[in-house]
Enzyme design. Structure first.
Site, PDB file in Angstrom:
ATOM      1  NE  ARG A   1      -6.990  68.023 -55.961  1.00 31.84           N
ATOM      2  CZ  ARG A   1      -6.588  67.644 -57.460  1.00 31.84           C
ATOM      3  NH1 ARG A   1      -5.969  68.944 -57.868  1.00 31.84           N
ATOM      4  NH2 ARG A   1      -6.582  66.472 -57.327  1.00 31.84           N
TER       5      ARG A   1
ATOM      6  CD  GLU B   1      -8.481  66.184 -53.651  1.00 32.82           C
ATOM      7  OE1 GLU B   1      -9.880  65.119 -54.174  1.00 32.82           O
ATOM      8  OE2 GLU B   1      -7.528  66.187 -54.409  1.00 32.82           O
TER       9      GLU B   1
ATOM     10  CB  SER C   1      -6.795  62.275 -54.427  1.00 33.02           C
ATOM     11  OG  SER C   1      -6.333  61.866 -54.880  1.00 33.02           O
TER      12      SER C   1
HETATM   13  N1  EPU Z   1       2.299  57.755 -54.230  1.00 28.54           N
HETATM   14  C1  EPU Z   1       3.455  56.152 -53.102  1.00 28.54           C
HETATM   15  N2  EPU Z   1       2.024  55.607 -53.069  1.00 28.54           N
HETATM   16  C2  EPU Z   1       0.789  55.586 -53.226  1.00 28.54           C
HETATM   17  C3  EPU Z   1       0.395  56.574 -53.848  1.00 28.54           C
HETATM   18  C4  EPU Z   1       1.228  57.374 -54.870  1.00 28.54           C
HETATM   19  O1  EPU Z   1       4.491  56.115 -53.326  1.00 28.54           O
HETATM   20  O2  EPU Z   1       0.413  54.456 -52.734  1.00 28.54           O
HETATM   21  C5  EPU Z   1       3.347  58.646 -54.570  1.00 28.54           C
HETATM   22  C6  EPU Z   1       3.405  57.851 -56.127  1.00 28.54           C
HETATM   23  O3  EPU Z   1       5.153  56.692 -56.456  1.00 28.54           O
HETATM   24  C7  EPU Z   1       3.935  59.357 -57.054  1.00 28.54           C
HETATM   25  C8  EPU Z   1       3.796  60.019 -55.979  1.00 28.54           C
HETATM   26  O4  EPU Z   1       3.164  59.528 -55.039  1.00 28.54           O
HETATM   27  O5  EPU Z   1       5.299  59.557 -56.996  1.00 28.54           O
HETATM   28  C9  EPU Z   1       2.067  61.321 -56.952  1.00 28.54           C
HETATM   29  O6  EPU Z   1       0.864  60.090 -56.507  1.00 28.54           O
HETATM   30  P1  EPU Z   1       0.250  59.550 -58.394  1.00 28.54           P
HETATM   31  O7  EPU Z   1       1.451  60.305 -59.783  1.00 28.54           O
HETATM   32  O8  EPU Z   1      -0.617  58.971 -57.866  1.00 28.54           O
HETATM   33  O9  EPU Z   1      -0.583  61.546 -57.669  1.00 28.54           O
HETATM   34  P2  EPU Z   1      -1.319  61.592 -56.768  1.00 28.54           P
HETATM   35  O10 EPU Z   1       0.274  63.055 -55.339  1.00 28.54           O
HETATM   36  O11 EPU Z   1      -1.397  61.068 -55.271  1.00 28.54           O
HETATM   37  C10 EPU Z   1      -3.095  63.481 -57.173  1.00 28.54           C
HETATM   38  C11 EPU Z   1      -4.148  63.982 -56.955  1.00 28.54           C
HETATM   39  C12 EPU Z   1      -4.628  63.433 -57.992  1.00 28.54           C
HETATM   40  C13 EPU Z   1      -4.593  63.428 -59.482  1.00 28.54           C
HETATM   41  C14 EPU Z   1      -2.718  62.975 -60.015  1.00 28.54           C
HETATM   42  C15 EPU Z   1      -2.298  63.131 -61.404  1.00 28.54           C
HETATM   43  C16 EPU Z   1      -4.161  65.234 -55.600  1.00 28.54           C
HETATM   44  C17 EPU Z   1      -4.880  65.399 -54.143  1.00 28.54           C
HETATM   45  N3  EPU Z   1      -4.041  64.736 -56.121  1.00 28.54           N
HETATM   46  O12 EPU Z   1      -2.385  62.437 -57.195  1.00 28.54           O
HETATM   47  O13 EPU Z   1      -5.938  63.982 -58.232  1.00 28.54           O
HETATM   48  O14 EPU Z   1      -5.247  62.369 -60.525  1.00 28.54           O
HETATM   49  O15 EPU Z   1      -2.152  63.503 -58.714  1.00 28.54           O
HETATM   50  O16 EPU Z   1      -2.424  64.552 -61.332  1.00 28.54           O
HETATM   51  O17 EPU Z   1      -3.304  66.464 -56.044  1.00 28.54           O
HETATM   52  C18 EPU Z   1      -8.101  63.504 -57.123  1.00 28.54           C
HETATM   53  O18 EPU Z   1      -7.917  64.537 -56.400  1.00 28.54           O
HETATM   54  O19 EPU Z   1      -9.564  63.386 -56.438  1.00 28.54           O
HETATM   55  C19 EPU Z   1      -6.796  63.316 -57.643  1.00 28.54           C
HETATM   56  C20 EPU Z   1      -6.855  61.665 -57.570  1.00 28.54           C
END
Ligand code: EPU
Length: 345
Positions: free
Chosen positions: A168, A341, A245
């Site tokens: 990012r 972010e 995010s």
């Molecule tokens: N999780 C929780 N609770 C929540 C949300 C997530 O426990 O409320 C856990 C999930 O269960 C999972 C882990 O956190 O084990 C990761 O969650 P998720 O797959 O939804 O992805 P993320 O890490 O929260 C990142 C990116 C997203 C991208 C997704 C998929 C960042 C800051 N965000 O989110 O990007 O779509 O991975 O690759 O890196 C964005 O940047 O705006 C964005 C949406």
């Protein structure tokens, strides 16, 4: 007031509320719709107002009125520049819609961007924060960027290495150019390798393909699966304003990562090449009690705690108050610092 007269295409007192996906109130003193690089050359070299580049406004927190000049990037165009034995080379103007570019390349039979389907925003904004999802970052596909140097009005080309991409992050954020529009991206060249392999390692994506009993997915099937997951988890800004995010997934040193792993065995952890551990900010926020909780007219989304939503009529100060409250609780409980972010204006 600007030092030299602004060109006729510059508008005054333009509301930004509907031009950003968090829908926060604020007005730009000056606003220019940029449809060609020549307009930027006209504006360059002025010691005029503060400048900021706006794409689709999907990663922006507006603090209130902006007393400078907004450059709204609307440069259109996409084309195949050429191909060789290794790759297709595709160019797109900075104002093109990101998802439409992804769909178009897939329709043409040029895979490679499918994991980034349905990410809101424009082509020009994609490399600034190095958008990423489901195991792919745009940095993996960028060959070069064309940008106008706003001091000289000249167009320059940045190769992938010049962009200094990281999670990012890019040279634009590292040098602060995204805040003062020192270099304005006008177009991006992508390199889409012909030796295509599906990237299906990300847990949610593997599970979605499994559910649909797709063992050997095409690029289009991956784009569809990604779109389905995103639509389920992430709110549509048209109905519930948000900026995706709201915090980055934090990187912590190995020692803290280990201590947290002992205390919270189900905390998702992603070891990095440099020894640090990336943690899931959504998990930390959820386990600090903020999932689905509001503060004033803003809250953390009930289906994805990492997404801050405007429940209606909120202003920038309320967003900041909630962000600070979430950061404080995560810090107190887990000793982890969350970095926002989106860009703050
Ligand atoms: N999780 C929780 N609770 C929540 C949300 C997530 O426990 O409320 C856990 C999930 O269960 C999972 C882990 O956190 O084990 C990761 O969650 P998720 O797959 O939804 O992805 P993320 O890490 O929260 C990142 C990116 C997203 C991208 C997704 C998929 C960042 C800051 N965000 O989110 O990007 O779509 O991975 O690759 O890196 C964005 O940047 O705006 C964005 C949406």
């Amino acid at each position: 007031m600007p030092a030299k007269p602004l060109p006729d295409f510059v508008e005054r007192a333009v509301s930004l509320e509907r031009r950003t996906t968090l829908a926060l109130p604020g007005q730009a003193a000056f606003y220019a719709e940029i449809r060609a690089a020549t307009q930027l050359a006209q504006l360059a070299g002025s010691h005029g107002p503060r400048q900021f580049v706006l794409g689709a406004g999907s990663n922006l927190v507006l603090g209130g009125d902006f007393d400078g000049l907004i450059l709204h990037m609307a440069i259109a165009g996409r084309q195949l520049l050429g191909e060789d034995a290794e790759a297709w080379y595709v160019y797109a103007g900075a104002g093109e819609n990101w998802h439409q570019l992804v769909s178009w390349t897939l329709q043409q039979g040029w895979p490679g961007l499918e994991n980034l389907a349905l990410i809101p925003g424009t082509v020009g904004a994609a490399p600034i924060q190095n958008i990423g999802a489901y195991g792919l970052e745009v940095a993996d596909r960028v060959l070069s960027l064309d940008a106008v140097d706003m001091l000289t009005g000249r167009t320059i080309r940045l190769d992938r290495a010049d962009c200094r991409f990281a999670y990012r992050d890019s040279v634009f954020k590292q040098e602060g150019w995204h805040l003062d529009a020192r270099l304005v991206v006008i177009g991006v060249t992508f390199r889409l390798p012909k030796a295509w392999r599906p990237l299906t390692g990300y847990g949610d994506l593997a599970a979605e393909l499994d559910r649909r009993q797709i063992a050997d997915p095409t690029a289009t099937q991956i784009a569809t699966a990604v779109s389905n997951i995103r639509s389920r988890k992430l709110p549509d800004p048209a109905t519930l304003p948000n900026a995706g995010s709201f915090f980055q997934n934090p990187l912590v040193d190995a020692a803290l990562g280990e201590r947290l792993a002992q205390a919270y065995p189900d905390l998702p952890r992603y070891p990095q090449a440099d020894g640090r551990i990336k943690l899931a900010a959504g998990w930390l926020i959820e386990h600090s009690g903020w999932k689905g909780r509001n503060l004033g007219r803003v809250g953390m989304y009930e289906k994805q705690a990492l997404v801050l939503v405007n429940r209606g009529g909120a202003c920038g100060a309320e967003v900041l108050a909630l962000a600070h409250a979430v950061q404080a609780d995560v810090r107190a409980r887990f000793h982890v610092e969350l970095t926002p972010e989106p860009v703050f204006l």
